[in-house]
Write an enzyme that holds these catalytic residues in place. Structure first.
Site, PDB file in Angstrom:
ATOM      1  CG  HIS A 131       3.676 -12.580   0.719  1.00 58.75           C
ATOM      2  ND1 HIS A 131       4.303 -11.299  -0.053  1.00 58.75           N
ATOM      3  CD2 HIS A 131       4.285 -12.624  -0.572  1.00 58.75           C
ATOM      4  CE1 HIS A 131       3.802 -10.966  -1.569  1.00 58.75           C
ATOM      5  NE2 HIS A 131       4.428 -11.766  -2.225  1.00 58.75           N
ATOM      6  CB  ALA A 132       4.110 -18.208   4.467  1.00 53.15           C
ATOM      7  CD  GLU A 134       3.516 -10.297   3.873  1.00 54.37           C
ATOM      8  OE1 GLU A 134       2.672 -10.446   3.529  1.00 54.37           O
ATOM      9  OE2 GLU A 134       5.035 -10.394   3.154  1.00 54.37           O
ATOM     10  NE  ARG A 189       8.009 -12.596  -1.666  1.00 54.10           N
ATOM     11  CZ  ARG A 189       7.254 -11.656  -1.125  1.00 54.10           C
ATOM     12  NH1 ARG A 189       7.087 -10.202   0.226  1.00 54.10           N
ATOM     13  NH2 ARG A 189       7.178 -10.577  -2.124  1.00 54.10           N
ATOM     14  CG  ASN A 206       1.162 -10.140  -4.700  1.00 56.37           C
ATOM     15  OD1 ASN A 206       0.160 -10.124  -5.154  1.00 56.37           O
ATOM     16  ND2 ASN A 206       1.820  -8.655  -4.299  1.00 56.37           N
ATOM     17  CE1 TYR A 262       8.951  -6.423   7.569  1.00 56.49           C
ATOM     18  CE2 TYR A 262       8.762  -3.971   7.087  1.00 56.49           C
ATOM     19  CZ  TYR A 262       9.589  -4.900   7.967  1.00 56.49           C
ATOM     20  OH  TYR A 262      10.674  -4.706   7.058  1.00 56.49           O
ATOM     21  CE1 TYR A 312       8.369  -4.543  -3.670  1.00 61.66           C
ATOM     22  CE2 TYR A 312       7.909  -3.132  -1.681  1.00 61.66           C
ATOM     23  CZ  TYR A 312       8.043  -4.056  -2.657  1.00 61.66           C
ATOM     24  OH  TYR A 312       7.570  -5.329  -2.273  1.00 61.66           O
ATOM     25  CD  GLU A 335       2.969  -4.548   2.416  1.00 57.79           C
ATOM     26  OE1 GLU A 335       2.828  -5.192   2.524  1.00 57.79           O
ATOM     27  OE2 GLU A 335       2.863  -4.727   0.501  1.00 57.79           O
TER      28      GLU A 335
HETATM   29  O1  0X9 Z   1       6.562  -7.448  -2.652  1.00 57.60           O
HETATM   30  C1  0X9 Z   1       4.687  -7.255  -2.417  1.00 57.60           C
HETATM   31  O2  0X9 Z   1       4.095  -8.567  -2.931  1.00 57.60           O
HETATM   32  C2  0X9 Z   1       4.467  -6.599  -1.844  1.00 57.60           C
HETATM   33  N1  0X9 Z   1       5.245  -5.972  -0.539  1.00 57.60           N
HETATM   34  S1  0X9 Z   1       5.003  -7.148   0.977  1.00 57.60           S
HETATM   35  O3  0X9 Z   1       6.084  -7.240   1.448  1.00 57.60           O
HETATM   36  N2  0X9 Z   1       4.038  -8.405   1.433  1.00 57.60           N
HETATM   37  O4  0X9 Z   1       5.669  -8.717   0.144  1.00 57.60           O
HETATM   38  C3  0X9 Z   1       4.326  -5.645  -2.772  1.00 57.60           C
HETATM   39  C4  0X9 Z   1       3.194  -6.233  -3.454  1.00 57.60           C
HETATM   40  C5  0X9 Z   1       2.609  -4.213  -3.773  1.00 57.60           C
HETATM   41  N3  0X9 Z   1       2.780  -5.025  -5.239  1.00 57.60           N
HETATM   42  C6  0X9 Z   1       3.299  -4.718  -6.605  1.00 57.60           C
HETATM   43  N4  0X9 Z   1       4.093  -4.328  -6.260  1.00 57.60           N
HETATM   44  N5  0X9 Z   1       3.218  -5.274  -8.314  1.00 57.60           N
HETATM   45 ZN    ZN Z   2       2.961  -9.808   1.623  1.00 58.39          ZN
END
Ligand code: 0X9
Ligand code: ZN
Length: 375
Positions: A131-132, A134, A189, A206, A262, A312, A335
């Site tokens: 993610h850009a 971060e 992102r 992701n 984060y 989540y 994170e």
């Molecule tokens: O949403 C995401 O990709 C991750 N959090 S972030 O704030 N860095 O974007 C959590 C990734 C966890 N992976 C899954 N939920 N599959």
């Molecule tokens: Zn991320």
């Protein structure tokens, strides 16, 4: 020309080594000459105009010998250059593998650090910067790299805890550079690829992996600036390059960790659901607690440990894919940093990154113990 004091050039301060600066006062007519001199030698130049000494026309050039610095947010170019420097100075321990290029053509380099590349040790594979925005994540990956190389240099016999480290510090270099290019783009992102909606760019790396792709917590709308899953699984070159690392080394990678920010969370599969856990969840949980304890012992705060889906649910993430498809026995998303959202202050990196690193060292010891038969 050599850079010495003369009528034209006033050296206010000499550099005292790597990462230090040479500060030079120069008249506008000689500015280009000095700038060229520095650039030809791969030094960065920062110009402070109208320095105001002697005449208001005078110009100060600050020449940086190496733009890259551990514990700061570096440009992708400087990160890439630094990896090459590490290779040059540590040919025994360091290997670089060019994986291919990002959508916009940036070369993506995997660094492999080992005390003995022939030993077929278990591999810990880390990636960061999917993610850009971060920024703390690539900064941590680079900190890890610098520490590992430094450890090997300190003691010939030290063997990095018996594991090999494969690290891809910036998975999404196009997005990273885009987020650095203008304050307006700071919260970017996704990747920067074209989509079928002409005005909207990029997919969420992701959400782009091929396990339960698009099932939960992902969008099919290219204009969704957060979680667009891509046109199909593995539509993004960058995602495919991470897959390549996993496939090429699937037997030896025992731990895969994707570094994000984060919140101080260490989360394990499943990500696609919060309703149930994989059979191995207790092992995941135990190793994560080991990480968290080590961070606490180093003076940090504990990490919240849970399954990703309990935090989540979102599917198409790299952790689920690495575990379910590539059969990597331990996979996590880490994170890092807390309290500043995506804008973790650069000057505080030195307080947390060493703590997070302690956690990884303990995890490496555990990997060595769990997989003694060299993969
Ligand atoms: O949403 C995401 O990709 C991750 N959090 S972030 O704030 N860095 O974007 C959590 C990734 C966890 N992976 C899954 N939920 N599959
Ligand atoms: Zn991320």
């Amino acid at each position: 020309m050599t850079l010495t004091d003369s009528d034209d050039v006033d050296i206010m301060k000499h550099s005292h080594g790597l990462n230090d600066t040479t500060d030079v006062l120069v008249s506008p007519k000689d500015r280009m000459k000095v700038e060229k001199f520095a650039k030809l030698r791969g030094m960065g130049v920062k110009l402070v105009d109208h320095y105001g000494r002697y005449f208001d026309k005078e110009v100060a050039l600050i020449i940086k010998h190496d733009q890259y610095r551990s514990l700061q947010y570096n440009s992708y170019q400087d990160i890439s250059k630094h990896l090459k420097t590490l290779l040059k100075e540590n040919r025994r321990y360091v290997k670089l593998q060019d994986l291919g290029t990002s959508y916009e053509g940036r070369v993506m380099t995997l660094i492999k650090i080992s005390a003995n590349h022939g030993a077929r040790n278990p591999i810990i594979f880390l990636d960061a910067g999917a993610h850009a925005r971060e920024w703390a994540a690539p900064a941590f990956a680079m900190y890890i790299i610098d520490q590992l190389v430094m450890t090997l240099n300190k003691s010939e016999t030290e063997d990095l805890l018996g594991v090999d480290w494969y690290i891809l510090p910036v998975v999404n270099p196009d997005g990273y550079e885009y987020s650095r290019s203008d304050p307006d783009n700071r919260m970017w992102r996704k990747t920067r690829s074209k989509t079928w909606r002409e005005e909207c760019f990029g997919a969420d790396i992701n959400r782009n992996y091929d396990f339960m792709w698009g099932y939960r917590g992902a969008s099919f709308d290219p204009c969704n600036f957060q979680t667009y899953a891509g046109e199909k699984a593995f539509s993004e070159r960058e995602t495919r390059l991470v897959r390549k690392v996993m496939k090429d080394n699937s037997k030896r990678i025992k731990l895969y960790m994707s570094i994000h920010s984060y919140g101080e969370y260490l989360i394990h599969p499943w990500g696609f659901t919060g309703s149930y856990l994989p059979d191995q969840w207790e092992k995941f949980n135990r190793l994560a607690q080991v990480y968290s304890k080590a961070v606490v012992n180093a003076g940090g705060r504990p990490f919240r440990v849970m399954s990703t889906g309990q935090w989540y649910p979102a599917s198409g993430g790299s952790g689920d894919y690495a575990f379910a498809v590539e059969k990597i026995p331990y996979t996590y998303t880490l994170e890092i940093t807390d309290g500043y959202q995506f804008n973790y202050p650069e000057e505080l990196l030195h307080t947390v990154l060493p703590q997070y690193y302690e956690g990884l060292k303990v995890m490496a010891e555990e990997m060595k113990r769990d997989f003694p038969n060299k993969g």
